[in-house]
Structure formats: structure tokens, C-alpha cells
Design an enzyme around this catalytic site. Structure first.
Site, PDB file in Angstrom:
ATOM      1  N   SER A  17       2.972  19.857  51.095  1.00 48.07           N
ATOM      2  CA  SER A  17       2.562  18.455  51.131  1.00 48.07           C
ATOM      3  C   SER A  17       3.766  17.570  51.439  1.00 48.07           C
ATOM      4  O   SER A  17       4.898  18.039  51.478  1.00 48.07           O
ATOM      5  CB  SER A  17       1.883  18.064  49.821  1.00 48.07           C
ATOM      6  N   CYS A  18       3.482  16.300  51.613  1.00 45.63           N
ATOM      7  CA  CYS A  18       4.478  15.298  52.007  1.00 45.63           C
ATOM      8  C   CYS A  18       5.746  15.431  51.171  1.00 45.63           C
ATOM      9  O   CYS A  18       5.636  15.532  49.954  1.00 45.63           O
ATOM     10  CB  CYS A  18       3.895  13.898  51.811  1.00 45.63           C
ATOM     11  N   PRO A  19       6.933  15.412  51.751  1.00 40.17           N
ATOM     12  CA  PRO A  19       7.251  15.155  53.162  1.00 40.17           C
ATOM     13  C   PRO A  19       7.479  16.422  53.980  1.00 40.17           C
ATOM     14  O   PRO A  19       7.978  16.356  55.095  1.00 40.17           O
ATOM     15  CB  PRO A  19       8.566  14.385  53.056  1.00 40.17           C
ATOM     16  N   MET A  20       7.144  17.590  53.401  1.00 45.54           N
ATOM     17  CA  MET A  20       7.571  18.850  54.001  1.00 45.54           C
ATOM     18  C   MET A  20       7.012  19.127  55.407  1.00 45.54           C
ATOM     19  O   MET A  20       7.740  19.653  56.248  1.00 45.54           O
ATOM     20  CB  MET A  20       7.289  20.014  53.045  1.00 45.54           C
TER      21      MET A  20
END
Lengths: 81, 190
Positions: A17-20
Site C-alpha cells: 500500500s501507499c507509498p510503496m
């Protein structure tokens, strides 16, 4: 999948999930050659807006296509320089 | 009779050659000024060390680095804990003072409740595949984000320079942060 471009590499960030998704896309793009298209497979619904925004605001990349599948969001990013 | 300035050159009118030289000079200055603007910069001041407040600076720093920004995060006071190798793995979520917590403050204030809410949040983070603080920090360092640990608060908190992750800059103060902020396109205090 798409006849308009060849996929040079596929990055699987399903589950992340964000920011990956954006961060890993950037790292994967760095390893490609100019003109190559990276396919990104993500399950984060935010990746549709985030990868679009990242590609628009980042030099040397171009968003070629995005597909919203049943569970997987597919992004195609070309390295332009 | 016209009052216009006469076309004929007088003593204080620059010659054509002088004007051409001045134009060249200005064009060079403009080229230099605009070329420096190619790389965008972001400067974040991180002052908080709770588990929830450790995320925003790291998420924004790693994302800005992915955009090709030059990023500096200046950590001060409790924000130092994010860079502290041992303490960063043990950041707590406060159960008091947050009306969105599913418990009244009177219950939240019972000793041990911070540990309970922290465990709950850690479980959510794991279940959601949300990146850990350590993961975000290592990723940001790999991407070239500059993490700075404020020297005054290192001394104040009695930390040692060796306590921080490899790659963290120590020996910096407010003037360094201010200079970064003045040069940056985006400045944030978290």
C-alpha cells in the site's frame, strides 16, 4: 495483452500500500533502458491515481496505459529519457 | 516643438555594444537561474515521535524522492526517535488526547493502555501490508533522502550519534534547516 507496446519488465507490488507502489515503480524504472515499458501489478486502489500523478509530475517517464481489472490494477509506464 | 528625447546619442546613453553586452549578461543570469530550478526540493521538519506521526514525513519524503525531488527531513525533539535505530522499532501510539479512539479518555489513561492501542495499530499495519517505519526509512535512505538529526536535541535527549541509522546526518542545527527551507519548493512542519 496490448499490441501497442512490448513489456520489458513486470513489477509485482500486489498487497503493498501507499507509498510503496509508487516508490517501487520509480526504482524499477531506474533499472530500465530508455523506451522500455514497465508493467506494474498492484492491488492498492489508490495506485490508479497515485501512479498517474507520479508519472505526470516526474521527468523521464510517461504513463502509457492503466487497466482496472477485477482485483488487480495494471499500470504501464514508459521510460522516456 | 517636440519634447521627445532626441535620437542622437548623448554622453550618458549606452552604446549599442554596451547594450548588447548587457543583454548577454542578463541572458546568462537567466539561464543560470532557470537551470537551477530543474530539480525541485522539499524540506520537512519532523518534530513528533508517536507511531502515527512518524508516517507522514516518511511517506512524503519517499514519494517526493520518487518524483526526483531533493528531500531533506530535519528531525528534532521527539522526531529524533524516528531516526533512532532502537527506538524507531518501538514507537508508541497515544491512547489519550485522541477523541477518535474507541475508548473514553478516563479509560485510555489507565497505565498500560498505550501499549494496548499500539499493539492494535501494529496489528492493523501488519494486516494491511502497510510499510513499517523501518522499511520506509531504509527505502528513503536508499532513494537519497537526507535525514538530519538536530544536534541540540540529540544532546538534550542524551542520545548518542551512534544511536541513529547509518546515513543519518548529525551535527546540524536550525540554521541548516532554515537554509534548506529557503531553497525548497515545499516546506512542511510535521
Amino acid at each position: 495483452m496490448n499490441a501497442e507496446f512490448d513489456i520489458a519488465e513486470t513489477l509485482d507490488v500486489k498487497g503493498a500500500s501507499c507509498p510503496m507502489p509508487v516508490v517501487k515503480t520509480k526504482s524499477a524504472i531506474d533499472d530500465l533502458a530508455e523506451g522500455d515499458v514497465l508493467e506494474v501489478l498492484a492491488t492498492d486502489p489508490g495506485s490508479m491515481s497515485d501512479i498517474d500523478g507520479w508519472a505526470a509530475g516526474t521527468a523521464g517517464v510517461e504513463l502509457v496505459d492503466q487497466e482496472e481489472g477485477d482485483d488487480v490494477y495494471k499500470h504501464y509506464v514508459r521510460k522516456t529519457e | 516643438m517636440s519634447t521627445d528625447t532626441p535620437d542622437a546619442p548623448s554622453d550618458d546613453t549606452p552604446s549599442r555594444a554596451e547594450l548588447a553586452a548587457r543583454v548577454d549578461e542578463l541572458e546568462d543570469a537567466l539561464a543560470e537561474a532557470t537551470s537551477e530550478d530543474d530539480t525541485k526540493k522539499m524540506s520537512i521538519i519532523a518534530t513528533k515521535g508517536t507511531l502515527d506521526m512518524a508516517y507522514p514525513p516518511l511517506i512524503l519524503a519517499s514519494t517526493a524522492a520518487a518524483f526526483g525531488y531533493e528531500v531533506t527531513v530535519f528531525h528534532t525533539f521527539w522526531g529524533l526517535d524516528i531516526l533512532h535505530e532502537e527506538r524507531s522499532k518501538n514507537l508508541k501510539l497515544s491512547s489519550v488526547g485522541n477523541p477518535n479512539m474507541p475508548m473514553p479518555n478516563a479509560v485510555a489513561a489507565i497505565p498500560g493502555m498505550d501499549r494496548v492501542t499500539t499493539k492494535m495499530m501494529e496489528k492493523r499495519i501488519a494486516n494491511n501490508d502497510t510499510a513499517t517505519i523501518e522499511e520506509l526509512l531504509e527505502t528513503s535512505l536508499d532513494m537519497g533522502v537526507e535525514f538530519q538529526a538536530c544536534q541540540m536535541t540529540i544532546d538534550l535527549m542524551d542520545y548518542d550519534e551512534d544511536d541513529f541509522y547509518d546515513g543519518v546526518t548529525t551535527g546540524v542545527g536550525a540554521a541548516t534547516a532554515l537554509q534548506d527551507m529557503a531553497d525548497a519548493d515545499i516546506q512542511l512542519l510535521v
